[in-house]
Design a protein around this motif. Structure first.
Motif, PDB file in Angstrom:
ATOM      1  N   MET A  20       0.821  -1.222   0.000  1.00 41.56           N
ATOM      2  CA  MET A  20       0.000   0.000   0.000  1.00 41.56           C
ATOM      3  C   MET A  20       0.855   1.273   0.000  1.00 41.56           C
ATOM      4  O   MET A  20       0.664   2.155  -0.843  1.00 41.56           O
ATOM      5  CB  MET A  20      -0.919  -0.026   1.238  1.00 41.56           C
ATOM      6  N   LEU A  21       1.797   1.370   0.923  1.00 42.15           N
ATOM      7  CA  LEU A  21       2.632   2.581   0.963  1.00 42.15           C
ATOM      8  C   LEU A  21       3.453   2.710  -0.321  1.00 42.15           C
ATOM      9  O   LEU A  21       3.614   3.812  -0.864  1.00 42.15           O
ATOM     10  CB  LEU A  21       3.555   2.546   2.193  1.00 42.15           C
ATOM     11  N   ALA A  22       3.945   1.576  -0.814  1.00 42.18           N
ATOM     12  CA  ALA A  22       4.782   1.614  -2.021  1.00 42.18           C
ATOM     13  C   ALA A  22       4.025   2.199  -3.214  1.00 42.18           C
ATOM     14  O   ALA A  22       4.627   2.833  -4.083  1.00 42.18           O
ATOM     15  CB  ALA A  22       5.298   0.212  -2.339  1.00 42.18           C
ATOM     16  N   PHE A  38      11.316  -4.335  -6.141  1.00 39.47           N
ATOM     17  CA  PHE A  38      11.586  -5.642  -5.527  1.00 39.47           C
ATOM     18  C   PHE A  38      10.409  -6.052  -4.641  1.00 39.47           C
ATOM     19  O   PHE A  38       9.959  -5.251  -3.810  1.00 39.47           O
ATOM     20  CB  PHE A  38      12.839  -5.569  -4.644  1.00 39.47           C
ATOM     21  N   ASP A  39       9.924  -7.272  -4.812  1.00 40.31           N
ATOM     22  CA  ASP A  39       8.874  -7.791  -3.916  1.00 40.31           C
ATOM     23  C   ASP A  39       8.814  -9.301  -4.069  1.00 40.31           C
ATOM     24  O   ASP A  39       9.454  -9.871  -4.964  1.00 40.31           O
ATOM     25  CB  ASP A  39       7.508  -7.137  -4.244  1.00 40.31           C
ATOM     26  N   LEU A  40       8.028  -9.930  -3.213  1.00 40.43           N
ATOM     27  CA  LEU A  40       7.752 -11.360  -3.360  1.00 40.43           C
ATOM     28  C   LEU A  40       7.096 -11.594  -4.724  1.00 40.43           C
ATOM     29  O   LEU A  40       6.431 -10.693  -5.226  1.00 40.43           O
ATOM     30  CB  LEU A  40       6.803 -11.813  -2.242  1.00 40.43           C
ATOM     31  N   MET A  69       5.809  -7.568   7.146  1.00 41.72           N
ATOM     32  CA  MET A  69       4.647  -8.393   7.478  1.00 41.72           C
ATOM     33  C   MET A  69       3.781  -7.500   8.355  1.00 41.72           C
ATOM     34  O   MET A  69       4.167  -7.155   9.480  1.00 41.72           O
ATOM     35  CB  MET A  69       5.098  -9.652   8.243  1.00 41.72           C
ATOM     36  N   THR A  70       2.623  -7.091   7.830  1.00 43.89           N
ATOM     37  CA  THR A  70       1.834  -6.047   8.505  1.00 43.89           C
ATOM     38  C   THR A  70       0.550  -6.567   9.149  1.00 43.89           C
ATOM     39  O   THR A  70      -0.221  -5.770   9.681  1.00 43.89           O
ATOM     40  CB  THR A  70       1.470  -4.929   7.497  1.00 43.89           C
ATOM     41  N   ASP A  71       0.333  -7.880   9.082  1.00 40.88           N
ATOM     42  CA  ASP A  71      -0.848  -8.472   9.732  1.00 40.88           C
ATOM     43  C   ASP A  71      -0.546  -8.567  11.230  1.00 40.88           C
ATOM     44  O   ASP A  71       0.065  -9.521  11.704  1.00 40.88           O
ATOM     45  CB  ASP A  71      -1.112  -9.849   9.114  1.00 40.88           C
ATOM     46  N   ALA A 132       3.887  -8.999  19.101  1.00 36.96           N
ATOM     47  CA  ALA A 132       4.938  -9.630  18.282  1.00 36.96           C
ATOM     48  C   ALA A 132       5.288  -8.725  17.106  1.00 36.96           C
ATOM     49  O   ALA A 132       6.462  -8.594  16.736  1.00 36.96           O
ATOM     50  CB  ALA A 132       4.441 -10.993  17.787  1.00 36.96           C
ATOM     51  N   TYR A 133       4.277  -8.104  16.505  1.00 34.33           N
ATOM     52  CA  TYR A 133       4.537  -7.170  15.391  1.00 34.33           C
ATOM     53  C   TYR A 133       5.444  -6.034  15.863  1.00 34.33           C
ATOM     54  O   TYR A 133       6.452  -5.730  15.214  1.00 34.33           O
ATOM     55  CB  TYR A 133       3.199  -6.620  14.878  1.00 34.33           C
ATOM     56  N   GLY A 134       5.104  -5.420  16.994  1.00 28.65           N
ATOM     57  CA  GLY A 134       5.909  -4.307  17.519  1.00 28.65           C
ATOM     58  C   GLY A 134       7.329  -4.741  17.839  1.00 28.65           C
ATOM     59  O   GLY A 134       8.294  -4.030  17.532  1.00 28.65           O
ATOM     60  N   SER A 136       8.938  -7.245  16.451  1.00 29.38           N
ATOM     61  CA  SER A 136       9.673  -7.538  15.205  1.00 29.38           C
ATOM     62  C   SER A 136      10.078  -6.238  14.514  1.00 29.38           C
ATOM     63  O   SER A 136      11.178  -6.147  13.954  1.00 29.38           O
ATOM     64  CB  SER A 136       8.829  -8.423  14.277  1.00 29.38           C
ATOM     65  N   LYS A 137       9.229  -5.232  14.541  1.00 31.62           N
ATOM     66  CA  LYS A 137       9.567  -3.950  13.900  1.00 31.62           C
ATOM     67  C   LYS A 137      10.696  -3.259  14.665  1.00 31.62           C
ATOM     68  O   LYS A 137      11.574  -2.634  14.061  1.00 31.62           O
ATOM     69  CB  LYS A 137       8.332  -3.048  13.818  1.00 31.62           C
ATOM     70  N   LEU A 138      10.666  -3.360  15.987  1.00 32.64           N
ATOM     71  CA  LEU A 138      11.757  -2.772  16.777  1.00 32.64           C
ATOM     72  C   LEU A 138      13.075  -3.491  16.460  1.00 32.64           C
ATOM     73  O   LEU A 138      14.131  -2.849  16.311  1.00 32.64           O
ATOM     74  CB  LEU A 138      11.437  -2.862  18.276  1.00 32.64           C
TER      75      LEU A 138
END
Ligand SMILES: NC(=O)c1ccc[n+]([C@@H]2O[C@H](COP(=O)([O-])OP(=O)(O)OC[C@H]3O[C@@H](n4cnc5c(N)ncnc54)[C@H](OP(=O)(O)O)[C@@H]3O)[C@@H](O)[C@H]2O)c1
Length: 299
Positions: A20-22, A38-40, A69-71, A132-134, A136-138
């Motif tokens: 989305m941001l891209a 570049f992407d999957l 991974m944004t879910d 877990a998302y937070g 992993s982003k950290l």
């Protein structure tokens, strides 16, 4: 609101190019730039060799990383995968950037904070992710900081909406067209942010030669419930037919989800404003713009 400010021309690698941001970032890449997307599935951030080889072959001057991974709830049950994508992947990009002499721009999140504050979060406030998302982003932020690369920029942002991706605005519009009643959480507060405005802020920071961590979000704040009410009002003022009659405010405890979210995650954009001389647009005006022109559909 589509950005006037573009990224500088040159050799640009856009990573996570289909997200989305891209989509918003693509529009701000000048026509005379040499860009590789570049992407999957051809480029997997979890594959260190593939990342290093792909970027070495292209030789970018600027790497813009919009991949993640944004879910947020999915990350709870797949923390190992989230850590490989969001935590280790940015480190591989930093390693590749070191190898090619490129500058790395990375996007992070308000979810690195624990939400236990009532005035806007500053860039050097202590982090304390609740999910877990937070985490992993950290880990991704730390991988870049510890990589030895000097020329990096991390832009933390919040509550993104824009074309080309699943987001809260689209979810609400769908539900509000189907249902007369909705219940939406009212005790989590943040700043909705339009991807066009974030992409323009990234271009401004790059143009200024900014380095380090910056926060960018649209100005103002609301709860998810306030956001939902604004979506209904603005959509109706654009002529959209909605079934919704009542949006009930509820608490986080009334709507349990796998991932814990910060209760208050408004980001201070003072450092961004000082660096660029620009003010973030208001979130509600950005929402209006998105509904009127940004979704690519005639209302
Ligand atoms: N969305 C928000 O509300 C929000 C809030 C704060 C910060 N952010 C941050 O903003 C950035 C952009 O978010 P977004 O909402 O635009 O994300 P998005 O729409 O989910 O796009 C992410 C892109 O990354 C790709 N990707 C996932 N795993 C990958 C891998 N292993 N290798 C290469 N590419 C991979 C995805 O491909 P697939 O679709 O095929 O998986 C997708 O094209 C992210 O860093 C995110 O953490 C987002």
């Amino acid at each position: 609101m589509v950005g006037e400010r573009k990224f500088p021309a040159g050799r640009i690698a856009l990573v996570g190019a289909n997200g989305m941001l891209a989509q918003a970032v693509r529009r701000l890449i000048p026509a005379d730039a040499v860009t590789v997307f570049f992407d999957l599935p051809d480029f997997d951030l979890t594959n260190r060799e593939q990342v290093l080889a792909g970027l070495k072959e292209f030789g970018p001057e600027l790497i813009l990383n919009c991949a993640a991974m944004t879910d947020v709830d999915g990350c709870e049950s797949q923390e190992e995968l989230a850590t490989r994508i969001n935590g280790l992947g940015p480190g591989y990009l930093a390693e590749a950037a070191l190898g090619c002499g490129a500058r790395l721009v990375h996007v992070s999140t308000d979810y690195v904070f624990d939400g236990r504050k009532s005035n806007p979060w500053l860039e050097d406030d202590p982090t304390g992710p609740l999910s877990a998302y937070g985490r992993s982003k950290l880990a991704g932020e730390l991988a870049i900081r510890d990589s030895g690369l000097r020329d990096w920029l991390i832009v933390r942002t919040s509550w993104l909406f824009g074309p080309g991706g699943g987001n809260f605005v689209e979810t609400m519009l769908r539900l509000m067209s189907e249902r007369r009643q909705l219940r939406v959480v009212d005790d989590q507060v943040g700043s909705p942010t339009y991807t066009d405005d974030l992409a323009e802020a990234m271009a401004r920071l790059v143009t200024c030669g900014a380095r380090g961590v910056f926060h960018f979000a649209n100005s103002g704040q609301c709860s998810w419930h306030g956001f939902a009410c604004a979506i209904a009002e603005e959509a109706r003022s654009c002529g959209m037919a909605l079934a919704i009659e009542n949006i009930e405010p509820i608490t986080t405890a009334d709507y349990p989800l796998p991932a814990q979210r910060p209760a208050w995650s408004v980001l201070s954009t003072r450092k961004y404003q000082q660096e660029t001389g620009a003010c973030p647009p208001d979130w509600r005006a950005a929402l209006r713009h998105y509904l009127k022109q940004g979704r690519g559909v005639l209302l």
